[in-house]
Enzyme design. Structure first.
Site, PDB file in Angstrom:
ATOM      1  N   LYS A 177      -7.708 -33.610  26.388  1.00 37.63           N
ATOM      2  CA  LYS A 177      -8.935 -32.811  25.580  1.00 37.63           C
ATOM      3  C   LYS A 177      -9.202 -33.520  24.423  1.00 37.63           C
ATOM      4  O   LYS A 177      -8.555 -33.593  23.473  1.00 37.63           O
ATOM      5  CB  LYS A 177      -8.346 -31.452  25.303  1.00 37.63           C
ATOM      6  CG  LYS A 177      -7.895 -30.407  26.414  1.00 37.63           C
ATOM      7  CD  LYS A 177      -7.268 -29.147  25.931  1.00 37.63           C
ATOM      8  CE  LYS A 177      -7.298 -28.180  26.898  1.00 37.63           C
ATOM      9  NZ  LYS A 177      -6.437 -26.870  26.627  1.00 37.63           N
ATOM     10  N   SER A 234     -12.521 -23.576  26.197  1.00 38.67           N
ATOM     11  CA  SER A 234     -12.832 -22.341  26.559  1.00 38.67           C
ATOM     12  C   SER A 234     -14.041 -22.148  25.967  1.00 38.67           C
ATOM     13  O   SER A 234     -15.071 -21.221  26.289  1.00 38.67           O
ATOM     14  CB  SER A 234     -11.879 -21.194  26.350  1.00 38.67           C
ATOM     15  OG  SER A 234     -11.378 -21.103  24.966  1.00 38.67           O
ATOM     16  N   LYS A 267     -11.045 -30.758  34.894  1.00 32.89           N
ATOM     17  CA  LYS A 267     -10.790 -29.428  34.783  1.00 32.89           C
ATOM     18  C   LYS A 267     -11.757 -28.768  33.682  1.00 32.89           C
ATOM     19  O   LYS A 267     -11.758 -29.080  32.665  1.00 32.89           O
ATOM     20  CB  LYS A 267      -9.334 -28.813  34.229  1.00 32.89           C
ATOM     21  CG  LYS A 267      -9.074 -27.474  33.939  1.00 32.89           C
ATOM     22  CD  LYS A 267      -7.730 -27.267  33.363  1.00 32.89           C
ATOM     23  CE  LYS A 267      -7.640 -25.753  32.849  1.00 32.89           C
ATOM     24  NZ  LYS A 267      -6.278 -25.827  32.111  1.00 32.89           N
ATOM     25  N   GLU A 326     -14.288 -18.273  30.616  1.00 31.97           N
ATOM     26  CA  GLU A 326     -14.563 -19.850  31.392  1.00 31.97           C
ATOM     27  C   GLU A 326     -15.139 -19.540  32.862  1.00 31.97           C
ATOM     28  O   GLU A 326     -15.321 -20.353  33.581  1.00 31.97           O
ATOM     29  CB  GLU A 326     -13.299 -20.489  31.621  1.00 31.97           C
ATOM     30  CG  GLU A 326     -12.546 -20.911  30.274  1.00 31.97           C
ATOM     31  CD  GLU A 326     -11.384 -21.933  30.504  1.00 31.97           C
ATOM     32  OE1 GLU A 326     -11.290 -22.563  31.473  1.00 31.97           O
ATOM     33  OE2 GLU A 326     -11.006 -22.664  29.349  1.00 31.97           O
ATOM     34  N   ASP A 345      -0.001 -29.591  28.530  1.00 28.79           N
ATOM     35  CA  ASP A 345      -1.305 -29.245  27.235  1.00 28.79           C
ATOM     36  C   ASP A 345      -0.725 -28.901  26.050  1.00 28.79           C
ATOM     37  O   ASP A 345      -0.845 -30.134  25.085  1.00 28.79           O
ATOM     38  CB  ASP A 345      -1.931 -27.992  28.078  1.00 28.79           C
ATOM     39  CG  ASP A 345      -3.093 -27.745  27.075  1.00 28.79           C
ATOM     40  OD1 ASP A 345      -3.618 -28.488  26.460  1.00 28.79           O
ATOM     41  OD2 ASP A 345      -3.733 -26.499  27.176  1.00 28.79           O
ATOM     42  N   ASP A 354      -2.447 -22.342  35.028  1.00 26.28           N
ATOM     43  CA  ASP A 354      -2.059 -22.868  33.657  1.00 26.28           C
ATOM     44  C   ASP A 354      -1.169 -21.735  33.008  1.00 26.28           C
ATOM     45  O   ASP A 354      -1.872 -20.352  32.836  1.00 26.28           O
ATOM     46  CB  ASP A 354      -3.394 -23.027  32.769  1.00 26.28           C
ATOM     47  CG  ASP A 354      -2.877 -23.192  31.445  1.00 26.28           C
ATOM     48  OD1 ASP A 354      -1.938 -23.272  31.021  1.00 26.28           O
ATOM     49  OD2 ASP A 354      -4.217 -23.387  30.644  1.00 26.28           O
TER      50      ASP A 354
END
Length: 445
Positions: free
Chosen positions: A336, A366, A387, A205, A311, A241
């Site tokens: 997401k 990613s 993010k 990333e 997440d 994270d």
């Protein structure tokens, strides 16, 4: 009807890791064409929508011909002729074709690319930017960025067990200032790595790919980089994270850089110790996706003081969010869209979290492309946080730059969410007992 779907066309393109992914065009009867692209994650919760891949040896098994056959076959046959501006109805049809919890029949990569293309077509048909289409006249804010400085975990060959070591410019007064502050920290971190001869390029990333002796060394060096960039008194704070599911098995946490295995309570003590010693404002997946008691313990200890994000623990699932609210676990959700499989399901998870007054973070994956839809989602949904990875690589910078453009379009009406987007109480300067950094020398191998 001029808004009915006349054509659906799925085809293969390539993501930021050089792997195949799906782009879909949805054409309405009036000629409007919307596009959607499926991103892909490396670290995935077991309850999230899965990508349908071809397997085998060609392209490392990451081929998408089976998922494309579903887009151009059963999905196209079912959706053509329906109103392409009715997002909820289209997504309901997709769910009706594949009601498996993880979209295993059609592939989450197929369903989300179609769902995103429908959303894009609706905005283009309305003649407004996507963020404005989503806001429907409601107030919007430019999001507080959460930006990776060091990559780790599944994004960097396991160089650290912590997956993302990020910063949040919580004292920035505008989005432009926030990006400038992060740019200084990113540069300072790179200089620290170069000076010690331990900078090994960039991770998936775009964050620096260093080699640390321990996970805590990584946190210490990030704190040092913030100070080296000239920021003090909590102007820029750390977000982790942890992605703890990646090193959890058989009821125990076994970090690769650790010297022992931990039971849940022991591991949460480790995390709480980091929070007490460093300027940490947010932690994501501090425990594994099935460790309810660990998440409850972390939340009970830190709720109101810092952001605790689910997440893998929540997988952009409204039912999981409601369950966590009842358990008093987490106070923020990572959103997401490909994790849920449709835009409508993503909104349901967001609405459940918003009703609980949780923090909302729209997130990339990613494996990304230069598509900028999530920048519009973060603004149009007034999520407050975004993010997308680091401050490098075009697929990341495209999204930050799109927010800059949205801010210019808003002009004098542009409002920056800043630290008000965080579910915390009161001011949050440097954490109590934070380490003295001025003389710190990182332990590097």
């Amino acid at each position: 009807m001029r808004t009915t779907i006349a054509r659906i066309d799925g085809y293969q393109i390539w993501d930021s890791r050089g792997r195949p992914t799906i782009e879909v065009e949805v054409e309405l009867a009036d000629g409007t064409v919307g596009r959607g692209i499926a991103p892909a994650g490396a670290s995935r919760g077991r309850r999230e929508a899965i990508d349908l891949r071809d397997g085998g040896t060609t392209l490392g098994g990451f081929g998408v011909t089976r998922a494309l056959a579903n887009v151009n076959g059963v999905i196209a046959r079912t959706l053509i002729g329906h109103d392409g501006t009715d997002q909820a109805a289209i997504d309901a049809l997709l769910t009706g074709l594949d009601d498996t919890p993880t979209r295993a029949t059609l592939g989450g990569n197929a369903t989300i690319a179609v769902s995103m293309a429908v959303l894009s077509a609706s905005a283009l048909r309305a003649g407004v930017p996507l963020w404005k289409h989503l806001s429907a006249g409601r107030p919007v804010r430019l999001p507080l960025p959460e930006i990776q400085i060091f990559g780790g975990g599944a994004h960097a060959g396991g160089r650290t067990d912590l997956q993302d070591l990020m910063v949040m410019p919580v004292e920035a007064q505008s989005f432009d200032e926030a990006l400038a502050m992060v740019a200084e920290v990113y540069r300072a971190a790179g200089e620290l790595m170069r000076r010690t001869g331990r900078q090994f390029g960039v991770a998936d990333e775009g964050g620096w790919w260093p080699h640390f002796d321990t996970n805590e060394d990584a946190i210490q060096v990030l704190a040092q980089a913030i100070e080296a960039a000239g920021f003090k008194n909590g102007e820029v704070m750390i977000s982790l994270d942890i992605a703890a599911s990646e090193f959890y098995a058989n009821g125990r946490y076994a970090p690769r850089l650790g010297v022992k295995e931990f039971q849940s309570e022991e591991w949460t003590d480790v995390v709480l110790g980091w929070v007490s010693r460093y300027p940490i404002i947010s932690i994501e997946d501090p425990v594994a996706e099935d460790d309810d008691e660990g998440m409850r313990r972390i939340t009970a200890a830190l709720n109101g003081r810092i952001q605790i994000v689910g997440d893998d623990y929540l997988t952009t699932n409204a039912r999981r969010v409601l369950r966590a609210v009842q358990l008093e676990a987490c106070n923020a959700v990572l959103l997401k869209p490909n994790q849920s499989g449709t835009i409508t399901d993503t909104v349901a998870a967001m609405d459940a979290a918003r009703a609980a007054k949780w923090g909302l973070i729209v997130s990339a994956r990613s494996g990304e492309t230069e598509d900028t839809m999530i920048s519009h989602l973060a603004v149009g949904w007034n999520a407050g946080q975004l993010k997308v990875g680091s401050f490098a690589r075009s697929e990341r910078m495209a999204k930050w730059n799109e927010c800059v453009r949205i801010g210019r379009a808003l002009g004098a009406d542009a409002e920056f969410a800043g630290k008000a987007a965080l579910p915390i109480r009161g001011s949050h300067a440097v954490a109590a007992g934070a380490v003295e950094l001025s003389g710190f020398e990182p332990k590097l191998t």
